[in-house]
Design a protein around this motif. Sequence first.
Motif, short mmCIF file in Angstrom:
data_model
loop_
_atom_site.label_atom_id
_atom_site.label_comp_id
_atom_site.label_asym_id
_atom_site.label_seq_id
_atom_site.Cartn_x
_atom_site.Cartn_y
_atom_site.Cartn_z
N PHE A 173 9.43 7.53 -10.79
CA PHE A 173 8.53 7.07 -9.74
C PHE A 173 7.14 7.67 -9.94
O PHE A 173 6.12 6.96 -9.82
N ASP A 174 7.08 8.95 -10.26
CA ASP A 174 5.78 9.59 -10.53
C ASP A 174 5.09 8.92 -11.72
O ASP A 174 3.87 8.73 -11.72
N ALA A 175 5.88 8.54 -12.73
CA ALA A 175 5.31 7.85 -13.90
C ALA A 175 4.79 6.47 -13.51
O ALA A 175 3.74 6.03 -14.00
N TRP A 176 5.51 5.79 -12.62
CA TRP A 176 5.07 4.46 -12.16
C TRP A 176 3.77 4.57 -11.38
O TRP A 176 2.86 3.75 -11.54
N VAL A 192 0.63 -5.59 -6.17
CA VAL A 192 0.91 -6.97 -5.77
C VAL A 192 2.22 -7.40 -6.44
O VAL A 192 2.36 -7.30 -7.66
N ASN A 193 3.17 -7.86 -5.62
CA ASN A 193 4.45 -8.41 -6.08
C ASN A 193 5.29 -7.43 -6.89
O ASN A 193 6.12 -7.83 -7.71
N GLU A 194 5.08 -6.15 -6.66
CA GLU A 194 5.94 -5.14 -7.27
C GLU A 194 5.85 -3.86 -6.46
O GLU A 194 4.78 -3.47 -6.00
N MET A 195 7.01 -3.22 -6.27
CA MET A 195 7.02 -1.92 -5.63
C MET A 195 8.08 -1.05 -6.28
O MET A 195 8.97 -1.56 -6.98
N ALA A 196 8.00 0.24 -6.05
CA ALA A 196 8.97 1.18 -6.60
C ALA A 196 9.27 2.23 -5.54
O ALA A 196 8.45 2.50 -4.65
N ALA A 197 10.44 2.82 -5.63
CA ALA A 197 10.85 3.86 -4.69
C ALA A 197 11.85 4.77 -5.37
O ALA A 197 12.70 4.32 -6.15
N PRO A 198 11.78 6.08 -5.08
CA PRO A 198 12.76 7.01 -5.64
C PRO A 198 14.14 6.78 -5.04
O PRO A 198 14.26 6.52 -3.83
N VAL A 199 15.17 6.87 -5.83
CA VAL A 199 16.53 6.69 -5.35
C VAL A 199 16.88 7.82 -4.38
O VAL A 199 16.43 8.96 -4.54
N ASP A 200 17.62 7.49 -3.33
CA ASP A 200 18.11 8.44 -2.31
C ASP A 200 16.99 9.03 -1.44
O ASP A 200 17.24 10.00 -0.72
N SER A 256 14.10 0.68 -8.18
CA SER A 256 14.72 1.90 -7.64
C SER A 256 14.90 2.86 -8.81
O SER A 256 15.68 2.60 -9.73
N VAL A 257 14.17 3.98 -8.76
CA VAL A 257 14.08 4.85 -9.94
C VAL A 257 14.25 6.32 -9.54
O VAL A 257 14.29 6.66 -8.36
N PHE A 260 0.85 -1.19 0.00
CA PHE A 260 0.00 0.00 0.00
C PHE A 260 0.90 1.25 0.00
O PHE A 260 1.89 1.31 0.74
N TYR A 261 0.51 2.22 -0.79
CA TYR A 261 1.18 3.53 -0.79
C TYR A 261 0.14 4.55 -0.32
O TYR A 261 -0.61 5.10 -1.14
N PRO A 262 0.05 4.79 0.99
CA PRO A 262 -1.02 5.67 1.49
C PRO A 262 -0.96 7.09 0.96
O PRO A 262 -2.00 7.72 0.73
N GLU A 263 0.24 7.63 0.77
CA GLU A 263 0.37 8.99 0.25
C GLU A 263 -0.09 9.08 -1.19
O GLU A 263 -0.71 10.06 -1.61
N GLN A 264 0.21 8.03 -1.97
CA GLN A 264 -0.15 8.03 -3.40
C GLN A 264 -1.54 7.44 -3.63
O GLN A 264 -2.10 7.60 -4.72
#
Length: 317
Positions: free
Chosen positions: A235-238, A155-163, A229-230, A146-150
Amino acid sequence: MKTLRGLPVLALALLLSGCDAVLFSPAGDVARQQRDLIIISVVLMLIIIIPVIVMTFVFAWKYRESNKAAHHEYDPEWNHSTVLELLIWAAPLLIIIALGAVTWTSTHKLDPYRPLERVDNVRSVAPNTKPLVVEVVALDWKWLFFYPEQGIATVNEMAAPVDRPIEFHITASTVMNAFFVPSMAGMIYAMPGMETKLHGVMNKTGNFEGISANYSGAGFSDMRFTLHSVSDADFDAWVAKAKAEGGHLARADYLKLEKPSEKEPVHYYGTVDPGLYNAILNQCVAAGQMCMSDMVKHEQHDDHGMAGMAPAGHPHE
């Protein structure tokens, strides 16, 4: 004969070529510090182990039966050496002190519940930096994020901005599991009705594997996910992709998703029922279930009420 002598070396090279040394090539600062801790601990222990192994062979060779020159050194009356006693006791004691200091420091510094103080070994976390909050649920046998802010779920995939620091809130649906992204940070357990936390950061872009590190049944071996890690823009595009391609994750949909399944494909949810993660955590997703948090409050209220009812004193006391 030369070819035969080289076979063991070739066999060892082939075996090692199949090893994935991800723990020693981390992509995040926390995992990098944990790798350094492993190396430091091994080196400190080798300071004792290597000399002992070397001396074992040296003594065996020097005092072999065929070495007549060493026979005159035999002293049947010998029973003590202050120098030898100091070496035998001082060296291990210093190693233990050093290992204890490293362990005590790293235990506090790398506490998974402790918010990050730095992005990497040269950059501190900027003041007022808001971490990316990701709520994780270990299901049978898949991962729900879950991404509460977004306002999305995957399911079985996540993304996060680098740094950017990541703050994980982790629970499980039925049995205890373990959340582990070796490139980012250490392993931490996921337990039903309980929430654990993990702080991490990725310092390199790329696709990294996350796994379940605690056996949980038939589909355990395929309980894996990908961490992208993007950059901030990617990340916004994802997130936009998840919103566009995903449907709505209602409580009824979660109850279907919760049922055991193996090799679950990646899918997205563009919107999520409010409070769904908290309902999963408190085990009250289905209609008519009492949330654990409400149950605790009810029990505490009853305890306070009973405590306020002091027994009446005897009229003759």
